[in-house]
Scaffold this motif. Sequence first.
Motif, PDB file in Angstrom:
ATOM      1  N   SER A 125      -1.372  -1.791  -4.931  1.00  0.00           N
ATOM      2  CA  SER A 125      -1.158  -1.056  -3.687  1.00  0.00           C
ATOM      3  C   SER A 125      -2.427  -1.033  -2.818  1.00  0.00           C
ATOM      4  CB  SER A 125      -0.705   0.355  -4.063  1.00  0.00           C
ATOM      5  OG  SER A 125      -0.787   1.196  -2.990  1.00  0.00           O
ATOM      6  N   GLY A 171       0.797  -1.218   0.000  1.00  0.00           N
ATOM      7  CA  GLY A 171       0.000   0.000   0.000  1.00  0.00           C
ATOM      8  C   GLY A 171       0.829   1.267   0.000  1.00  0.00           C
ATOM      9  N   ASP A 175      -0.562  -0.649 -10.760  1.00  0.00           N
ATOM     10  CA  ASP A 175       0.106  -0.316  -9.491  1.00  0.00           C
ATOM     11  C   ASP A 175      -0.895   0.126  -8.436  1.00  0.00           C
ATOM     12  OD1 ASP A 175       2.595  -0.962 -10.250  1.00  0.00           O
ATOM     13  OD2 ASP A 175       3.199   1.046 -10.843  1.00  0.00           O
ATOM     14  N   LYS A 227      -9.141   9.801 -12.847  1.00  0.00           N
ATOM     15  CA  LYS A 227      -7.991  10.635 -13.206  1.00  0.00           C
ATOM     16  C   LYS A 227      -7.357  10.174 -14.522  1.00  0.00           C
ATOM     17  CE  LYS A 227      -3.951  12.328 -10.730  1.00  0.00           C
ATOM     18  NZ  LYS A 227      -3.133  12.055  -9.555  1.00  0.00           N
ATOM     19  N   LEU A 273      -1.775   2.496 -26.932  1.00  0.00           N
ATOM     20  CA  LEU A 273      -0.943   3.713 -26.855  1.00  0.00           C
ATOM     21  C   LEU A 273      -0.021   3.814 -28.070  1.00  0.00           C
ATOM     22  CD1 LEU A 273       0.075   6.161 -25.180  1.00  0.00           C
ATOM     23  CD2 LEU A 273       1.695   4.611 -24.118  1.00  0.00           C
ATOM     24  N   LEU A 274       0.624   2.684 -28.429  1.00  0.00           N
ATOM     25  CA  LEU A 274       1.550   2.705 -29.570  1.00  0.00           C
ATOM     26  C   LEU A 274       0.810   2.981 -30.878  1.00  0.00           C
ATOM     27  CD1 LEU A 274       4.146  -0.134 -28.993  1.00  0.00           C
ATOM     28  CD2 LEU A 274       4.074   2.156 -28.075  1.00  0.00           C
ATOM     29  N   PRO A 282      -3.665   3.689 -17.763  1.00  0.00           N
ATOM     30  CA  PRO A 282      -2.230   3.463 -17.564  1.00  0.00           C
ATOM     31  C   PRO A 282      -1.864   3.662 -16.095  1.00  0.00           C
ATOM     32  CG  PRO A 282      -2.605   4.918 -19.435  1.00  0.00           C
ATOM     33  CD  PRO A 282      -3.926   4.727 -18.765  1.00  0.00           C
ATOM     34  N   GLY A 283      -1.097   2.732 -15.559  1.00  0.00           N
ATOM     35  CA  GLY A 283      -0.681   2.856 -14.160  1.00  0.00           C
ATOM     36  C   GLY A 283      -1.691   2.296 -13.172  1.00  0.00           C
ATOM     37  N   GLU A 340       1.601  -8.712  -6.559  1.00  0.00           N
ATOM     38  CA  GLU A 340       1.431  -8.648  -8.013  1.00  0.00           C
ATOM     39  C   GLU A 340      -0.037  -8.912  -8.378  1.00  0.00           C
ATOM     40  OE1 GLU A 340       4.586 -10.994  -9.705  1.00  0.00           O
ATOM     41  OE2 GLU A 340       6.107  -9.663  -8.889  1.00  0.00           O
ATOM     42  N   PHE A 392       7.357   4.463 -16.478  1.00  0.00           N
ATOM     43  CA  PHE A 392       7.179   3.250 -17.276  1.00  0.00           C
ATOM     44  C   PHE A 392       5.828   2.567 -17.109  1.00  0.00           C
ATOM     45  CE2 PHE A 392      11.843   3.594 -16.852  1.00  0.00           C
ATOM     46  CZ  PHE A 392      12.136   3.706 -18.199  1.00  0.00           C
ATOM     47  N   GLU A 393       5.227   2.665 -15.944  1.00  0.00           N
ATOM     48  CA  GLU A 393       3.929   2.002 -15.765  1.00  0.00           C
ATOM     49  C   GLU A 393       2.808   2.939 -16.211  1.00  0.00           C
ATOM     50  OE1 GLU A 393       3.776  -1.047 -14.990  1.00  0.00           O
ATOM     51  OE2 GLU A 393       5.722  -1.465 -14.089  1.00  0.00           O
ATOM     52  N   LYS A 394       2.876   4.180 -15.730  1.00  0.00           N
ATOM     53  CA  LYS A 394       1.803   5.114 -16.081  1.00  0.00           C
ATOM     54  C   LYS A 394       2.076   5.834 -17.398  1.00  0.00           C
ATOM     55  CE  LYS A 394       0.906   5.917 -11.206  1.00  0.00           C
ATOM     56  NZ  LYS A 394       0.941   6.858 -10.098  1.00  0.00           N
ATOM     57  N   GLU A 454       9.120  -7.774 -19.443  1.00  0.00           N
ATOM     58  CA  GLU A 454       9.339  -6.444 -18.848  1.00  0.00           C
ATOM     59  C   GLU A 454      10.175  -5.577 -19.784  1.00  0.00           C
ATOM     60  OE1 GLU A 454       8.956  -4.964 -15.478  1.00  0.00           O
ATOM     61  OE2 GLU A 454       7.211  -6.273 -15.455  1.00  0.00           O
ATOM     62  N   ALA A 465      -3.418   0.670 -22.666  1.00  0.00           N
ATOM     63  CA  ALA A 465      -2.212   1.340 -22.172  1.00  0.00           C
ATOM     64  C   ALA A 465      -0.949   0.852 -22.880  1.00  0.00           C
ATOM     65  CB  ALA A 465      -2.071   1.124 -20.669  1.00  0.00           C
ATOM     66  N   LYS A 482       8.739  -2.122 -21.124  1.00  0.00           N
ATOM     67  CA  LYS A 482       9.269  -0.835 -20.674  1.00  0.00           C
ATOM     68  C   LYS A 482       9.950  -0.038 -21.790  1.00  0.00           C
ATOM     69  CE  LYS A 482       8.860  -1.435 -16.007  1.00  0.00           C
ATOM     70  NZ  LYS A 482       7.660  -2.265 -15.986  1.00  0.00           N
TER      71      LYS A 482
END
Lengths: 316, 431
Positions: B401, A262, B397, B426, B108-109, B393-394, B206, A277-279, B78, B104, B82
């Motif tokens: 989290s 978290g 994570d 957002k 995106l590409l 995108p993102g 993950e 890289f992620e966002k 990865e 994403a 990346k």
Amino acid sequence: MTVTVERGVTSKQPHAGHPRRPRDSYALFLLPGVLAFLVVIIVPFLMNTGVSFTDWQGVGSPEWSGLANYRELLDDSEFWASFRHSLFMVVAMAAVPTAVGLVLAAALFDYVGKHFGSKTVAVLRACFYLPQVLPIAVAGIVWSWILAPDNGSLNELLKAIGLSSWQQDWLGDPDIALYSVMGVMVWVQLGFPLVIFMAGLQRVDPQLHEAAELDGAGWWRRFWHITLPQIRPEIYVVLTWCTIAALKVFGAVYVLTKGGPGGATNVPSYFSFTTFFEKTQVGYGAAISTVLTVMILLLSLIGLKLQTRAEEREGS
Amino acid sequence: MLTTRKRVVATAVMLAGSLLLTSCGDSDSGSSGDGKTLKLWHYEAPNSAMGLAWNEAIKEFKAKHPGVKVEFEEKGFEQIQKTAPMVLNSSDAPDVMEYNKGNATAGLLSKQGLLTDLSAEVTKRGWDKKLSASVRTTSVYDANGVMGSGKWYGVPNYAEYTMVFYNKDLFAKYKIPEPKTFDELTAAMDTFVKNKVTPLANGGAEYIAQQYLYQLALSKANRAWVDSYELYKGKTDFHDAAWTYAADTFADWVKKGYIGKTSSNVKAEETGVSFIQGKAPILFSGSWWYGRFVDEAKFDWGTFLWPESNLTLGSGGNLWVVPKGAKNKELAYDFIDITMSEKIQNLLGNKGGVPVAADTSAITDPKSKTLIDNFNTLSQRDGLAFYPDWPVPGFYDVLVSETQKLITGSEQPDGYLDALQEAYDKGVPKQ
């Protein structure tokens, strides 16, 4: 034209009236370093700073957004939380290793060296330094096994010695994870100050210690009044170096927790990495890394300034 | 004339300039190739179903194209994930490359003009006829890079979906029958908990944990809900019945001990290994584990689809894409065509993959047959609901989290859903 000829003659005959200044010949030796610095550090930094003023996803044309990324950064609680974690890392990677490293170095030098010989000191020093040699990815994976909640070595050890109630989810509990990472970083970092301080202790005049000992000063008083002041330059170097390392710590967090759980162990460099890289918010990621670089630069300059002042005071 | 110092500075500046120019490279060279080399990148492990199938496809390609050299480079997922935008924006782009699907990534590409529009080739070679509607969704992207409609920018040769893997030996040990309904699944988990066994293999660090959660939401959702969430065809409310049920149930499962409280920092690999080692009796995850479990699990195991849910996580597999700057595009199309051939598709199926165009009667391995039959069931009922991290995108994570917080109890379901809503709103494209 006349001037050109004169200068040309002068440059071809450095010893005829105008000897070549050493600085000019040194410049040639500095050239590769300067070039590398320019290409690897300065230009990417300037490009990164430029990108931080854009709204860019890493491909296509960047759109100029002025200070928008920096304004967003000011209100980004995640960013500030990552900086708070950085301060914890400074404690773990600079303050604690410097303090413990000092005591250990002095103990190895004054006590172990005298009673067990220099070979024992060398072996112990190598043991403390070993984590510095290990790739952080390897160390991180090993520590994640040690700290695993279910069958990790640490919890198994606690169980074996009757301290089952002390068992924890070391890296998975948000209240503990940051301290666990800090613990690993103390282990990683300790060898560096230890080695530097032991080198520093070599140049302390032994007569100072002998004289103090004859006057009845104990180990602690000698350490406080002789050892510490004598190796102050090394302490400044270590503190500055380790603080910079703490502010840009990345590998350990990536391997051990990926900033979790978290966000409990997120740090600016990892935050910047995921933003990049992620966002794929390259502009915003660039703003984070620019702020981080500026802060590191400022702290380094303050460290150097303090060191210079202290040296000047001692000199006067 | 210059002084020595000035000469040094001038040389430095010139060298730095030329180095910089060299390092920047020509980003738009895109010169046509000689038709003698196919530069190919993929990131499948050589012993995986896909790795074996693609290697066979390379052999087939060489046989059909004598004189053409295949320059194959094995990359990491990865690594490509990346660096793809930077590589594709340079003159080093391959002719054909495996790439992750979704808004994403491939979306995106495509939006940035880095991928070749394959629409004409897809129709000409009949690839569109081989792919079902739900598999096709991740191949097409609109001008904003949103999947589901628009031009073809990639072709998947396999599919993937999630299922419940269960350890038959452990179920037998505790006299638990294979669950056919959701109640039977929870009853089975209760029995395991009573016997001090944590039933669900989970990994909070993950994707595993967020997939449990999304599956719980999907069991109360329908296609319109998925389209709203993934394709922005409506407003997504994280406090709706499906998401609320998912977050509440997940938190409840942690309390009940179905999910280990200490699983918040566990990675996907460790989760899979805990199933392989027979420690956890149930794992809900994707078909990408299938071949590995066949190889490594030393006990009897089986699979079933999540009970009482029309939808599950899944999609067409990774895509073959042709970079805009590819030099030998015709060869790239020929290679994709070979991977779509029945021979390669059947091989993929028999090695534990989920082919998209196989002859099912040619799949001889019984476990592979179950895998493909389950996929066909899903495909027929339009049951592939993609993945929870795709829309923004993102978001991956964020999901990791926030779900970690739900596992550790440092966040309540309501706060969890608030956090997801904020990040989603957002990042969702403004249209």
